[in-house]
Design an enzyme around this catalytic site. Structure first.
Site, short mmCIF file in Angstrom:
data_model
loop_
_atom_site.label_atom_id
_atom_site.label_comp_id
_atom_site.label_asym_id
_atom_site.label_seq_id
_atom_site.Cartn_x
_atom_site.Cartn_y
_atom_site.Cartn_z
N HIS A 116 28.18 -42.61 17.18
CA HIS A 116 28.20 -44.07 16.99
C HIS A 116 29.17 -44.35 15.83
CE1 HIS A 116 27.25 -48.08 15.80
NE2 HIS A 116 26.54 -47.72 14.76
N HIS A 134 31.94 -47.39 13.78
CA HIS A 134 32.41 -48.75 13.58
C HIS A 134 33.93 -48.72 13.63
CE1 HIS A 134 28.47 -49.99 11.26
NE2 HIS A 134 28.23 -49.40 12.40
N HIS A 141 28.96 -55.12 16.01
CA HIS A 141 28.49 -53.89 15.37
C HIS A 141 29.50 -52.74 15.51
CE1 HIS A 141 24.73 -51.15 14.65
NE2 HIS A 141 25.83 -50.60 14.19
P1 13P Z 1 22.93 -44.98 8.95
O1 13P Z 1 23.63 -44.68 7.62
O2 13P Z 1 21.46 -45.24 8.75
O3 13P Z 1 23.22 -43.92 9.98
O4 13P Z 1 23.47 -46.36 9.50
C1 13P Z 1 24.82 -46.60 9.70
C2 13P Z 1 25.03 -47.52 10.85
O5 13P Z 1 26.11 -47.58 11.34
C3 13P Z 1 23.92 -48.35 11.37
O6 13P Z 1 24.26 -48.83 12.62
#
Ligand code: 13P
Length: 210
Positions: free
Chosen positions: A92, A94, A155
């Site tokens: 995941h 960003h 997100h």
């Molecule tokens: P964490 O540091 O808890 O993995 O969160 C980062 C994040 O991208 C939440 O979506």
């Protein structure tokens, strides 16, 4: 990643995701399936300050072991592993271009045949829900039906593959598609390939290997 333990592979992938420009700081998270659970990055700790001992192992209900708190997104990772048995690693991020599209709540259409790499004729954008919530996990799992990548509105992006090397490679391809799609959108809404053309691309990918 021959010779590396699963937790070393998870950390190496998180570091690569940042050094490749797919992510920044402690945003994003990475995990890999291991036995009756998975190893996941710790919450809020920049990856360049992590050692393999900071990784956390969890079972499907979130019980586990580790000296750190697991990623706030552990539910999303657990639910993806439980729903999609083919998932061996999850990333995941960003990433800039995927997240720009996600902020516009726009899926990636079949503007390029490479969209089929993620399993279909679009890369969906899951509706917004708070980070770390069960609602976000549910939205991500739904957006990943018959797909290996999805955008998460306002997100970022998420993808899975049989292993973390493949998940990282897929994330690079999806981010590249997002960049090209945004460049095309700056000129006009690009035309999309037909269902038949995308079905053919999907069938060719089923045999695309060295
Ligand atoms: P964490 O540091 O808890 O993995 O969160 C980062 C994040 O991208 C939440 O979506």
């Amino acid at each position: 990643m021959n010779g590396k333990s699963v937790r070393e592979q998870v950390l190496a992938t998180a570091l690569s995701m940042n050094s490749l420009g797919l992510n920044q700081g402690s945003s994003g998270n990475v995990s890999a399936r291991d036995g009756r659970g998975f190893w996941i990055t710790p919450t809020a700790l920049p990856y360049d300050r992590c050692t393999p001992d900071d990784l956390v192992w969890l079972d499907w209900s979130g019980q586990g072991r580790g000296r750190r708190k697991p990623s706030s997104e552990w539910r999303m990772h657990a639910d993806i592993y439980r729903t999609y048995p083919e998932a061996g690693g999850i990333l995941h991020a960003h990433s800039l271009y995927c997240t720009t599209l996600a902020c516009l709540e726009r899926p990636i259409t079949a503007f390029h045949y490479m969209v089929a790499l993620a399993g279909g004729d679009s890369i969906r954008c899951a509706p917004y829900a708070a980070f770390g919530s069960q609602a976000l996990s549910d939205a991500a799992v739904a957006a990943l039906r018959d797909r290996s990548a999805a955008l998460l509105a306002h997100h970022g992006m998420i993808c899975h593959a049989a292993d973390l090397d493949r998940a990282l490679a897929l994330a690079v391809e999806v981010e590249t598609l997002a960049r090209m799609y945004l460049q095309a959108l700056a000129v006009t809404e690009p035309p999309v390939l037909s269902a038949a053309a995308m079905a053919e691309a999907l069938s060719r990918f089923s045999d695309y290997r060295p």
